[in-house]
Write a protein that holds these residues in place. Structure first.
Motif, PDB file in Angstrom:
ATOM      1  N   PHE A  52       0.809  -1.417  -0.043  1.00 20.78           N
ATOM      2  CA  PHE A  52       0.066  -0.048   0.022  1.00 20.78           C
ATOM      3  C   PHE A  52       0.856   1.391  -0.072  1.00 20.78           C
ATOM      4  CE2 PHE A  52      -2.932   3.070   1.684  1.00 20.78           C
ATOM      5  CZ  PHE A  52      -4.243   2.785   0.815  1.00 20.78           C
ATOM      6  N   TYR A  53       0.204   2.467  -0.623  1.00 17.43           N
ATOM      7  CA  TYR A  53       1.061   3.510  -0.372  1.00 17.43           C
ATOM      8  C   TYR A  53       0.056   4.646  -0.091  1.00 17.43           C
ATOM      9  CZ  TYR A  53      -0.298   5.419  -5.029  1.00 17.43           C
ATOM     10  OH  TYR A  53      -1.095   6.076  -5.967  1.00 17.43           O
ATOM     11  N   GLU A  54       0.559   5.698   0.374  1.00 21.12           N
ATOM     12  CA  GLU A  54      -0.404   6.858   0.686  1.00 21.12           C
ATOM     13  C   GLU A  54       0.562   7.918   1.015  1.00 21.12           C
ATOM     14  OE1 GLU A  54      -3.299   6.473   3.884  1.00 21.12           O
ATOM     15  OE2 GLU A  54      -4.125   8.653   3.329  1.00 21.12           O
ATOM     16  N   PHE A  55       0.324   9.165   0.351  1.00 24.04           N
ATOM     17  CA  PHE A  55       1.119  10.289   0.573  1.00 24.04           C
ATOM     18  C   PHE A  55       0.786  11.007   2.142  1.00 24.04           C
ATOM     19  CE2 PHE A  55       1.650  12.389  -3.809  1.00 24.04           C
ATOM     20  CZ  PHE A  55       2.128  11.053  -4.482  1.00 24.04           C
ATOM     21  N   LEU A  60       1.162  16.441   1.452  1.00 23.48           N
ATOM     22  CA  LEU A  60       0.253  16.321   0.224  1.00 23.48           C
ATOM     23  C   LEU A  60      -0.291  18.026   0.242  1.00 23.48           C
ATOM     24  CD1 LEU A  60      -1.737  14.821  -1.649  1.00 23.48           C
ATOM     25  CD2 LEU A  60      -3.366  14.903   0.175  1.00 23.48           C
ATOM     26  N   THR A  91      -7.524  -1.075  -6.045  1.00 23.57           N
ATOM     27  CA  THR A  91      -7.188  -0.009  -4.902  1.00 23.57           C
ATOM     28  C   THR A  91      -6.932   1.203  -5.680  1.00 23.57           C
ATOM     29  OG1 THR A  91      -6.369  -1.792  -3.391  1.00 23.57           O
ATOM     30  CG2 THR A  91      -6.152   0.336  -2.682  1.00 23.57           C
ATOM     31  N   ASP A  92      -5.864   1.006  -6.605  1.00 25.66           N
ATOM     32  CA  ASP A  92      -5.254   2.212  -7.255  1.00 25.66           C
ATOM     33  C   ASP A  92      -6.464   2.790  -8.255  1.00 25.66           C
ATOM     34  OD1 ASP A  92      -2.720   1.657  -6.773  1.00 25.66           O
ATOM     35  OD2 ASP A  92      -2.433   0.371  -8.338  1.00 25.66           O
ATOM     36  N   TYR A  95      -9.011   4.626  -5.830  1.00 24.85           N
ATOM     37  CA  TYR A  95      -8.284   6.073  -5.145  1.00 24.85           C
ATOM     38  C   TYR A  95      -7.716   7.074  -6.363  1.00 24.85           C
ATOM     39  CZ  TYR A  95      -8.885   3.426  -1.126  1.00 24.85           C
ATOM     40  OH  TYR A  95      -9.516   2.543  -0.067  1.00 24.85           O
ATOM     41  N   ASN A  97      -7.834  10.105  -8.390  1.00 24.50           N
ATOM     42  CA  ASN A  97      -8.567  11.137  -8.413  1.00 24.50           C
ATOM     43  C   ASN A  97      -7.846  12.394  -9.129  1.00 24.50           C
ATOM     44  OD1 ASN A  97     -10.835  10.856  -6.627  1.00 24.50           O
ATOM     45  ND2 ASN A  97      -9.407  10.515  -4.974  1.00 24.50           N
TER      46      ASN A  97
ATOM     47  N   ARG B  55     -12.607   8.250   4.665  1.00 24.31           N
ATOM     48  CA  ARG B  55     -11.275   7.904   4.957  1.00 24.31           C
ATOM     49  C   ARG B  55     -10.062   8.648   3.886  1.00 24.31           C
ATOM     50  NH1 ARG B  55      -6.591   6.997   5.061  1.00 24.31           N
ATOM     51  NH2 ARG B  55      -5.360   5.163   5.380  1.00 24.31           N
ATOM     52  N   PHE B  56     -10.490   8.503   2.692  1.00 27.88           N
ATOM     53  CA  PHE B  56      -9.542   9.054   1.685  1.00 27.88           C
ATOM     54  C   PHE B  56      -9.712  10.353   1.201  1.00 27.88           C
ATOM     55  CE2 PHE B  56      -8.552   4.536   1.905  1.00 27.88           C
ATOM     56  CZ  PHE B  56      -7.341   4.241   1.705  1.00 27.88           C
ATOM     57  N   ASN B  58      -8.735  14.258   2.405  1.00 25.71           N
ATOM     58  CA  ASN B  58      -8.051  15.132   3.677  1.00 25.71           C
ATOM     59  C   ASN B  58      -8.698  16.258   3.899  1.00 25.71           C
ATOM     60  OD1 ASN B  58      -6.369  12.963   4.225  1.00 25.71           O
ATOM     61  ND2 ASN B  58      -5.034  13.568   2.489  1.00 25.71           N
ATOM     62  N   TYR B  60      -8.527  19.952   5.442  1.00 25.48           N
ATOM     63  CA  TYR B  60      -7.236  20.796   6.549  1.00 25.48           C
ATOM     64  C   TYR B  60      -8.048  22.255   6.775  1.00 25.48           C
ATOM     65  CZ  TYR B  60      -4.006  17.772   3.783  1.00 25.48           C
ATOM     66  OH  TYR B  60      -3.468  16.671   3.183  1.00 25.48           O
ATOM     67  N   ASP B  65      -4.529  18.984   9.324  1.00 26.23           N
ATOM     68  CA  ASP B  65      -5.247  17.972   9.012  1.00 26.23           C
ATOM     69  C   ASP B  65      -6.595  17.945  10.023  1.00 26.23           C
ATOM     70  OD1 ASP B  65      -6.709  15.676   8.533  1.00 26.23           O
ATOM     71  OD2 ASP B  65      -4.927  14.541   7.641  1.00 26.23           O
ATOM     72  N   PHE B  68      -6.577  15.577  12.971  1.00 25.64           N
ATOM     73  CA  PHE B  68      -5.749  15.763  14.299  1.00 25.64           C
ATOM     74  C   PHE B  68      -6.364  16.861  15.054  1.00 25.64           C
ATOM     75  CE2 PHE B  68      -2.561  14.520  10.961  1.00 25.64           C
ATOM     76  CZ  PHE B  68      -2.325  13.153  11.188  1.00 25.64           C
ATOM     77  N   LEU B  85      -8.469  18.043  -0.030  1.00 27.10           N
ATOM     78  CA  LEU B  85      -7.493  17.285  -0.821  1.00 27.10           C
ATOM     79  C   LEU B  85      -7.706  15.758  -0.910  1.00 27.10           C
ATOM     80  CD1 LEU B  85      -4.048  19.009  -0.526  1.00 27.10           C
ATOM     81  CD2 LEU B  85      -5.455  19.083  -2.415  1.00 27.10           C
ATOM     82  N   PRO B  86      -8.132  15.238  -1.895  1.00 27.71           N
ATOM     83  CA  PRO B  86      -8.332  13.395  -2.107  1.00 27.71           C
ATOM     84  C   PRO B  86      -6.930  13.168  -1.662  1.00 27.71           C
ATOM     85  CG  PRO B  86      -8.863  14.557  -4.055  1.00 27.71           C
ATOM     86  CD  PRO B  86      -8.302  15.495  -3.472  1.00 27.71           C
ATOM     87  N   ALA B  87      -7.016  11.932  -0.723  1.00 25.33           N
ATOM     88  CA  ALA B  87      -5.626  11.398  -0.587  1.00 25.33           C
ATOM     89  C   ALA B  87      -5.060  10.755  -2.043  1.00 25.33           C
ATOM     90  CB  ALA B  87      -5.883  10.156   0.331  1.00 25.33           C
ATOM     91  N   VAL B  88      -3.907  10.726  -2.004  1.00 25.11           N
ATOM     92  CA  VAL B  88      -2.942  10.193  -3.226  1.00 25.11           C
ATOM     93  C   VAL B  88      -2.578   8.775  -2.507  1.00 25.11           C
ATOM     94  CG1 VAL B  88      -1.269  10.241  -4.978  1.00 25.11           C
ATOM     95  CG2 VAL B  88      -2.239  12.273  -4.083  1.00 25.11           C
ATOM     96  N   ALA B  89      -3.243   7.682  -2.925  1.00 26.29           N
ATOM     97  CA  ALA B  89      -3.089   6.356  -2.408  1.00 26.29           C
ATOM     98  C   ALA B  89      -3.227   5.296  -3.398  1.00 26.29           C
ATOM     99  CB  ALA B  89      -4.213   6.151  -0.996  1.00 26.29           C
ATOM    100  N   GLY B  90      -3.011   4.209  -2.958  1.00 25.28           N
ATOM    101  CA  GLY B  90      -3.243   2.889  -3.752  1.00 25.28           C
ATOM    102  C   GLY B  90      -2.602   1.850  -3.229  1.00 25.28           C
TER     103      GLY B  90
END
Lengths: 138, 93
Positions: A52-55, A60, A91-92, A95, A97, B55-56, B58, B60, B65, B68, B85-90
């Motif tokens: 998994f990865y997430e900034f 960000l 998953t990629d 997410y 966007n 969850r995905f 963000n 601010y 964020d 927190f 901002l949408p999370a950058v994830a995968g």
């Protein structure tokens, strides 16, 4: 089609190999509206995970502010798969966007941390639809 | 109470392409409800049915964020800036 310099392609691959077996991730920003990847921005994988990865959320925000100030866009969003092929996972896709970005995937499944075969592929991901595109290295 | 809200590319369909809009509310939850009246549908992209932040996504408050802080109950003050901002994830699966 993604047009990218040899230098940027090499930097993405170097980052992916260095972080193997964890997934590496980052962005190549470019002037808004040009589709030209120019500024290499490796990001920390806050998940520090091989699957998994997430900034990081603070990183960000800083990244998007910086791009905004410089009138840039995330032309390329890259990450690595370390045990599977360089193809967007479910998953990629869910997410993804940034419909304007080139999603670059690098697989280090064969090479690990070393020199050796690596695959580098680029995709558009728009509303859940994945389209692979040609990569032209200049 | 005017709050500036910065909208990510993916949600600009709801704001006629605007990168930033004005909203009001004493908390993030109230702000999102207010945004939804001027930009119908946007709230569902930000929070779950139960009202918690997706969850995905963000959010601010100024530089922080809201996860927190107090999440959707985070209090807002006139002149605050909220960034979405949408999370950058995968991942591989």
């Amino acid at each position: 089609m993604l047009t990218i310099s040899q230098e940027l392609r090499d930097r993405i691959i170097t980052h992916a190999r260095a972080d193997h077996p964890d997934e590496a991730c980052g962005v190549v920003a470019g002037p808004a509206g040009t589709d030209r990847p120019e500024r290499f921005v490796p990001m920390l994988n806050a998940a520090r995970s091989p699957t998994f990865y997430e900034f990081d959320s603070g990183d960000l925000l800083r990244l998007y502010r910086e791009m905004d100030d410089r009138d840039e866009e995330p032309v390329v969003i890259y990450h690595s798969h370390t045990a599977t092929e360089a193809y967007p996972s479910r998953t990629d896709i869910s997410y993804a966007n940034e419909p304007g970005a080139h999603y670059v995937l690098v697989s280090t499944a064969e090479c690990g941390n070393d020199e050796g075969p690596v695959s580098f592929r680029s995709f558009r991901i728009v509303e859940g639809e994945v389209t692979e595109e040609e990569v032209r290295v200049v | 109470m005017a709050i500036e809200v910065r909208i990510p590319t993916i949600l600009r369909d709801y704001t006629d392409g605007e990168k930033a809009v004005q909203g009001s509310g004493a908390t993030i939850a109230e702000l999102f409800a207010d945004l939804d009246t001027s930009h119908p549908g946007i709230k569902a992209r930000l929070v779950e049915d139960g009202g918690t932040l997706r969850r995905f996504v963000n959010v601010y408050l100024n530089d922080e964020d809201v996860r927190f802080l107090s999440g959707v109950d985070t209090e807002l003050t006139d002149g605050d800036s909220v960034t979405i901002l949408p999370a950058v994830a995968g991942g591989m699966r």
